[in-house]
Enzyme design. Structure first.
Site, PDB file in Angstrom:
ATOM      1  N   ASP A  70       0.873  -1.168   0.000  1.00  0.00           N
ATOM      2  CA  ASP A  70       0.000   0.000   0.000  1.00  0.00           C
ATOM      3  C   ASP A  70       0.915   1.223   0.000  1.00  0.00           C
ATOM      4  O   ASP A  70       2.116   1.109   0.242  1.00  0.00           O
ATOM      5  CB  ASP A  70      -0.890  -0.028   1.243  1.00  0.00           C
ATOM      6  CG  ASP A  70      -1.786   1.195   1.333  1.00  0.00           C
ATOM      7  OD1 ASP A  70      -2.360   1.580   0.311  1.00  0.00           O
ATOM      8  OD2 ASP A  70      -1.865   1.775   2.436  1.00  0.00           O
ATOM      9  N   ASP A 110      -1.527  -1.053   6.134  1.00  0.00           N
ATOM     10  CA  ASP A 110      -1.687  -0.617   7.525  1.00  0.00           C
ATOM     11  C   ASP A 110      -3.096  -0.191   7.905  1.00  0.00           C
ATOM     12  O   ASP A 110      -3.375  -0.001   9.084  1.00  0.00           O
ATOM     13  CB  ASP A 110      -0.733   0.544   7.829  1.00  0.00           C
ATOM     14  CG  ASP A 110      -1.225   1.866   7.256  1.00  0.00           C
ATOM     15  OD1 ASP A 110      -1.770   1.851   6.142  1.00  0.00           O
ATOM     16  OD2 ASP A 110      -1.066   2.903   7.923  1.00  0.00           O
ATOM     17  N   ASP A 115      -7.090  -2.098   4.141  1.00  0.00           N
ATOM     18  CA  ASP A 115      -6.126  -3.098   3.714  1.00  0.00           C
ATOM     19  C   ASP A 115      -6.463  -4.489   4.229  1.00  0.00           C
ATOM     20  O   ASP A 115      -5.868  -5.475   3.786  1.00  0.00           O
ATOM     21  CB  ASP A 115      -4.715  -2.724   4.205  1.00  0.00           C
ATOM     22  CG  ASP A 115      -4.196  -1.462   3.551  1.00  0.00           C
ATOM     23  OD1 ASP A 115      -4.472  -1.266   2.362  1.00  0.00           O
ATOM     24  OD2 ASP A 115      -3.526  -0.671   4.238  1.00  0.00           O
TER      25      ASP A 115
END
Length: 627
Positions: free
Chosen positions: A307, A502, A506
Site C-alpha cells: 500500500d 496498515d 487493507d
C-alpha cells in the site's frame, strides 16, 4: 517432586539404572539383567501402543526404530544399552521442553508481563486495586514505579519515563508529557504517574500482542511435518542396514548395535525448536509472526505488494498549500479549510485527520453536519450551514461538481479536492514524505529473492507515480478500490505474494495474500487481525527483517534435520563395521541429539555479517514499464 511429576519415566529409568548398578556391585548379574530387561520391554510396549495409534491416525514416525532397538538390545543381552536408549527416549521430552523454553523466551516474556491488576482512583482521592479487566475508558489510574501500564491511555501527570522495549524493541526509555498517549505493556520508570484510560484491557495494544503471541506459540510449522516424512525412508534404511550387518557378520549383536545409533530424536526436536526460535527472535525485534507456516512462506517470497499511504510513506501528510478555484475565488483559504475539515470529520481516510489537524492548528472550529456519507477510499459528502460539501479524490468530486481542474503536483504531493454546492472550490495540496528506509528495504527484499515489487493504492496515479519512482517500485496500480486490490493480488503469478499495508481498507487484501503484513504501530485492529505478520514498530525495514528471519529459520531447521541424519548414518556405518559397541553407540546418539538441538537454537540469533547488507549481493532487476 515437580520433576518426578512432570517426567515420571525419566525418574523411573534413572532409578532402574541405579538399582541395576547396585545389583551388579553385589554380584547379582542375573537379577540386574532381568530387572533392566523387563523395565526396557515395558517401555517398548508403551511405545508400541502409541505407535499403533499414530499409524491409525495417518502419521508415520520413528517409534518403530526405537522399539526395535530396545527389543534387540534386550535379546542380545545388552541390557545396559537398552536402559540408555530408554533414558534417551524419555529424556528427549525433557530436552525438548528445555530447548523449546529457551527458544520461546522472548514470546514467554511478553505473556508473563501481562498485567493482572490496576490501581484505580475513586472519588475522594483514595486508591482501590481492581482486576485489569474491570478498568473502563475514563477511569483514572495510578501506575507505580516499575509497574506495567495495564491499559492504553493518556498521561495525566506532567512527565513520565517509560520502557516500551517489549512493544517496540527500542531499548532506551521514552519520555512522555501530559496528554501524550501511553501504551499498555510499557514499564513505568522510577516515579509513580497518573493516567486516564482510553480503552478497556481487551481493546488495548498489549492485549492484542498477547493474543497474537498465544496464537504463534500454538502453531506447528510445515517443515515439522516434513521432518515426520523424512522418518519413513530413514527407518527403512536403518532396518535394512542393520539386517545387512547381521547377515554379513553372522552376529545378531551387530543388528542391535546399528539400531542403537539409529534413533533420530533430532527429527522430532530440532525442526520445531528452530521455528519457535525464529518466532522468538522476531518478537524481540518487534515483529509478531503468527505461525510457523508463515515463517516457511516468508523464506520463499517472490512478489511483494505495498500500500502507499502509511506504508511506503510516513502516513502523516501535512498541508503544503491551499489552491483556490475561481477568479475571484468564492472562498478565502480558511473558509475553504473550515468547510473541508468539517466534512472530513465524518471520514475514516488517513488524509481526513491531517486536514482536521491543520484546521485545529489554525484555530478553526468544525461544524456539525446535518447529513454525511462516505464512499470508502474515495471521499465524503456532508451538508451543513446551507452548503453541500464534497471532499476527496478528483474522480469522486468530479462526479458531483462542475469546472473541475486537476492540480499540478510535484514529487511526494497529493491533492484533496473540494466542491461546494456542486461547484469546484479548490484543492488542499498535501505532502506525505516517503519513508527514509523505503529504498533500502526494497533493495534488501530483492537481494533475498523477491524480484517483483508492486504498489497497490487507492490514490491518484499522478501522486502514486512520484512515490513509485522515488522508491524503485517495479509496477503500479493506482486508484484501486479494496476489491480491486484483492483481485490483483490473486492474479499475481509470482508466488508466494506478500502484501504490506496498515489501514482498515487493507484488511481484505492482507487476508487474500499468501502473507499479509500489517504495519501495526498505528494500523487498525482489523488489519492486524487478518494479517499473518504484525510489525509493532513504525519501521518499514522490519518487513525485510521478517523475510530474513523466515529464511534463516527454515535454513537452520532443515540443516538441523540433515545434520542429525548424517551423523546418525555415519554412526550406523561405523556400527555396521563393528567399531561401535552397543553401550558406546547409545551414548554417542545422545551426543548427536545435543549437537542438532544446539544447532537449531541458532535460529535465535542473526547471521554473522560484517556490515548491514553484506553477505547478500544485489541482483540486476530489470525495470518494468508502469502501466
Amino acid at each position: 517432586m515437580a520433576i518426578a511429576h512432570r517426567y515420571p519415566l525419566v525418574v523411573a529409568t534413572v532409578a532402574c539404572l541405579l538399582a541395576v548398578g547396585v545389583l551388579l556391585a553385589t554380584g547379582a548379574q542375573s537379577a540386574a539383567q532381568w530387572a533392566a530387561s523387563l523395565f526396557a520391554l515395558f517401555v517398548a510396549a508403551r511405545l508400541a501402543v502409541g505407535m499403533v495409534r499414530a499409524v491409525a491416525g495417518g502419521r508415520w514416525g520413528i517409534d518403530l526404530l526405537a522399539i526395535t532397538a530396545v527389543v534387540s538390545t534386550v535379546a542380545v543381552g545388552e541390557y545396559i544399552a537398552s536402559l540408555i536408549i530408554v533414558l534417551m527416549l524419555s529424556g528427549g521430552k525433557a530436552l525438548e521442553d528445555y530447548a523449546q523454553g529457551r527458544a520461546q523466551r522472548e514470546l514467554t516474556a511478553l505473556l508473563d508481563l501481562a498485567p493482572q491488576t490496576a490501581h484505580r482512583e475513586v472519588p475522594g482521592g483514595t486508591i482501590e486495586n481492581v482486576a485489569v479487566d474491570e478498568v473502563q475508558p475514563g477511569d483514572v489510574l495510578v501506575v507505580r514505579p516499575s509497574e506495567v501500564v495495564p491499559v492504553d491511555g493518556l498521561l495525566a501527570s506532567e512527565f513520565a519515563s517509560l520502557d516500551e522495549s517489549t512493544l517496540t524493541g527500542e531499548s532506551l526509555p521514552v519520555e512522555r508529557t501530559a496528554g501524550d498517549p501511553v501504551l499498555s505493556g510499557s514499564i513505568n520508570g522510577e516515579t509513580a504517574v497518573r493516567m486516564k484510560a482510553t480503552a478497556a484491557a481487551g481493546d488495548s495494544q498489549y492485549s492484542r500482542i498477547v493474543a497474537l503471541v498465544r496464537e504463534a506459540s500454538a502453531s506447528r510449522a510445515p517443515v515439522v511435518r516434513l521432518a515426520d516424512r523424512y522418518a519413513v525412508p530413514f527407518t527403512v534404511f536403518a532396518l535394512l542396514l542393520a539386517g545387512a550387518a547381521w547377515w554379513v557378520s553372522g552376529e545378531p549383536r551387530r543388528f542391535a548395535e546399528v539400531l542403537v545409533v539409529a534413533t533420530p530424536c533430532p527429527l522430532l526436536i530440532a525442526a520445531p525448536v528452530a521455528f519457535v526460535g525464529g518466532m522468538s527472535r522476531a518478537a524481540k525485534a518487534g515483529i509478531i509472526i503468527k505461525n510457523g507456516g508463515t515463517l516457511e512462506r516468508l523464506s520463499r517470497v517472490k512478489t511483494v505488494a505495498f500500500d502507499k499511504t502509511g506504508t511506503l510513506t510516513g502516513g502523516r501528510p501535512m498541508l503544503a498549500e491551499i489552491r483556490l478555484a475561481g477568479n475571484p475565488p468564492r472562498f478565502h483559504e480558511n473558509e475553504l479549510l473550515s468547510l473541508a475539515a468539517s466534512a472530513e470529520q465524518y471520514s475514516s481516510h488517513v488524509l481526513a485527520s491531517s486536514v482536521m489537524m491543520e484546521a485545529e492548528r489554525r484555530g478553526i472550529l468544525l461544524q456539525p453536519a446535518a447529513q454525511a456519507s462516505e464512499t470508502a477510499t474515495q471521499g465524503v459528502q456532508a451538508a451543513f450551514s446551507g452548503h453541500t460539501v464534497s471532499v476527496g479524490k478528483y474522480a469522486f468530486v468530479g462526479q458531483q461538481a462542475t469546472s473541475m481542474e486537476k492540480a499540478a503536483l510535484s514529487s511526494g504531493q497529493l491533492a484533496v479536492y473540494v466542491a461546494v454546492d456542486g461547484v469546484y472550490a479548490g484543492a488542499l495540496v498535501m505532502r506525505d514524505e516517503v519513508r527514509p528506509e523505503a529504498v533500502s528495504t526494497l533493495e534488501r527484499l530483492r537481494q533475498m529473492g523477491a524480484l517483483d515489487t508492486l504498489m497497490l493504492t487507492g490514490d491518484a496515479r499522478e501522486t502514486a507515480e512520484h512515490v513509485a519512482a522515488e522508491v524503485g517500485i517495479d509496477q503500479l496500480r493506482a486508484e484501486c478500490t479494496p476489491t480491486d486490490k484483492v483481485e490483483m493480488v490473486r492474479m499475481i503469478p509470482g508466488r508466494p505474494v506478500m502484501m504490506v499495508g496498515d489501514g482498515v481498507n487493507d484488511a481484505p487484501v492482507l487476508a487474500a495474500a499468501d502473507i499479509g503484513v500489517a504495519m501495526g504501530a498505528r494500523g487498525s485492529t482489523a488489519a492486524s487481525e487478518t494479517a499473518d505478520v504484525v510489525i509493532m514498530l513504525d519501521d518499514l525495514s522490519k518487513v525485510a527483517d521478517s523475510v530474513e528471519i523466515g529464511r534463516r529459520s527454515v535454513h537452520v531447521a532443515l540443516q538441523s534435520i540433515w545434520v542429525g541424519m548424517i551423523l546418525s548414518i555415519g554412526l550406523m556405518v561405523a556400527a555396521f563395521l563393528g567399531y561401535i559397541p552397543a553401550i558406546a553407540g547409545a551414548l554417542l546418539q545422545e551426543f548427536v541429539d545435543l549437537v542438532t538441538i544446539i544447532n537449531a537454537l541458532r535460529s535465535l540469533s542473526a547471521p554473522h555479517r560484517t556490515a548491514r547488507g553484506r553477505g547478500f549481493q544485489p541482483e540486476a532487476v530489470p525495470s518494468k514499464a508502469m502501466p
